[in-house]
Design an enzyme around this catalytic site. Structure first.
Site, short mmCIF file in Angstrom:
data_model
loop_
_atom_site.label_atom_id
_atom_site.label_comp_id
_atom_site.label_asym_id
_atom_site.label_seq_id
_atom_site.Cartn_x
_atom_site.Cartn_y
_atom_site.Cartn_z
N LYS A 1 -2.20 -1.39 -3.82
CA LYS A 1 -3.05 -0.30 -3.81
C LYS A 1 -2.32 0.83 -3.73
CE LYS A 1 -5.98 2.13 -0.42
NZ LYS A 1 -6.35 2.19 0.98
N LYS B 1 0.78 -1.10 0.14
CA LYS B 1 0.00 -0.01 0.06
C LYS B 1 0.83 1.30 -0.15
CE LYS B 1 -3.39 2.39 2.73
NZ LYS B 1 -4.37 2.27 3.79
C1 PBG Z 1 -7.10 3.35 5.82
C2 PBG Z 1 -7.57 3.32 4.23
C3 PBG Z 1 -7.41 4.06 3.50
C4 PBG Z 1 -7.94 3.65 2.10
C5 PBG Z 1 -8.54 2.27 2.49
N1 PBG Z 1 -8.19 2.14 3.97
C6 PBG Z 1 -7.07 5.54 3.42
C7 PBG Z 1 -5.35 5.76 3.72
O1 PBG Z 1 -4.52 5.09 3.84
O2 PBG Z 1 -5.47 7.22 4.12
C8 PBG Z 1 -8.00 4.49 0.83
C9 PBG Z 1 -9.13 3.98 0.01
C10 PBG Z 1 -9.39 4.72 -1.21
O3 PBG Z 1 -8.84 5.84 -1.43
O4 PBG Z 1 -10.52 4.47 -2.01
N2 PBG Z 1 -8.04 2.63 6.77
#
Ligand code: PBG
Length: 334
Positions: free
Chosen positions: A256, A203
């Site tokens: 991601k 991520k």
């Molecule tokens: C963290 C989380 C995020 C997303 C999914 N889980 C945001 C982040 O890391 O700030 C982002 C998903 C998206 O942008 O659609 N709980």
């Protein structure tokens, strides 16, 4: 004769256009089939009753109270999308994210209600603290540091309350070290040996999460997430992250965001051959919707192309805000 794609017969014996001449034939030789079964639809749960508030940067996506979440889940299921992933926005936030591991928290309540009303829908939960902390960080903050091990302990509590409330799968999205192992062992100790973990394994610290942070009200009040999420420039490190999560017990690994990281997705799938998910994130969705509104792109066409590309690159599963729209298109064009 070699069958390698780089040594096909030369023109004019071979004409690659032959197989593109009719739509029936194009359908017959298509290499990638997008399916509704690939989709996981994200949902944002808020406290209260009869709440349905559109996220301004994500047309068609709403923050919903549990009653409306149940209705939404009925629709998702009826469209043939098999799974949802829940994010929660609690009544109150504090510096340790108590709402995340509260047995009566919003996600826990949504799980109980949806499990009862729509038992065939597969329920996944996002495990993270950022939506629940007053400072908006994914864990406990000490001075200027987001601390790892203590935060992981809280994440294990969050995952366990999700499991106890009826989740079918948990998905830790925090990017702290050792969390998959810790969650696995807590789940196992409480009789959830068969509950899979989908880890947000690679991520990235991405600007594409902007609209999500509006939806989840989780923008950090200070600092950023670069001390735990990955540097967009790195791919070898992504492979190490994925290897480590697999070792720790991840059943599905995720990359991601999706679109700017298709090379990462491809390499993860090639190297590990694991069930692999890609998160087509909020910013990717919002850009298409915005350009569509301006009349700059054909939104439906771009959506299907984007999802097909993600699948072609190696995704078995796609978390996407387009799930309902794409399911309708797939039904229509069947
Ligand atoms: C963290 C989380 C995020 C997303 C999914 N889980 C945001 C982040 O890391 O700030 C982002 C998903 C998206 O942008 O659609 N709980």
């Amino acid at each position: 004769m070699a069958t390698d794609e780089t040594s096909v017969s030369a023109f004019p014996v071979n004409r690659l256009r032959r197989l593109r001449m009719t739509s029936v034939l194009r359908d017959m030789v298509r290499e990638t089939q997008l399916s509704k079964k690939d989709f996981i639809y994200p949902l944002f749960v808020v406290p209260g009753k009869n709440v349905k508030k559109e996220v301004s940067s994500m047309p068609g996506v709403y923050q919903m109270s549990v009653d409306n979440i149940v209705r939404e889940c009925v629709e998702v299921k009826s469209l043939g999308v098999p799974a949802v992933i829940f994010f929660g926005i609690p009544e109150e936030k504090d510096d340790v994210g108590s709402g995340a591991y509260d047995e009566l928290g919003v996600v826990q309540q949504a799980l109980r209600s949806v499990k009862k009303e729509v038992p065939e829908l597969y329920l996944i939960t996002d495990v993270c603290l950022c939506e629940y902390t007053s400072h908006g960080h994914c864990g406990i903050v000490r001075g200027s540091e987001i601390v790892n091990d203590e935060s992981v302990e809280l994440l294990t509590r969050e995952a366990l309350t999700h499991a106890q409330a009826g989740a079918d799968m948990v998905a830790p999205s925090d990017m702290f070290d050792g969390r998959v192992r810790a969650i696995r062992s807590v789940l196992d100790d409480h009789g959830f040996q068969n509950m899979p973990i989908m880890s947000y394994a690679a991520k990235y610290a991405s600007g594409f999460y902007g609209p999500f942070r509006e939806a989840a009200e989780s923008t950090p009040k200070f600092g950023d997430r670069r001390s735990h999420q990955m540097d967009p420039a790195n791919v070898n490190e992504a492979l190490r992250e994925v290897a480590q999560d697999i070792q720790e017990g991840a059943d599905i690994v995720m990359v991601k965001p999706a679109m700017p990281y298709l090379d990462v997705l491809y390499r993860v799938k090639e190297k590990f051959g694991m069930p692999t998910a890609a998160y087509n994130v909020s910013g990717e969705f919002a850009m298409v919707k915005a350009a569509e509104r301006l009349g700059w792109v054909d939104g439906e066409r771009v959506m299907m192309e984007m999802l097909t590309g993600i699948k072609r690159a190696g995704a078995d599963l796609i978390l996407t805000y387009f799930a309902k729209d794409a399911a309708r298109v797939l039904d229509r064009d069947r």
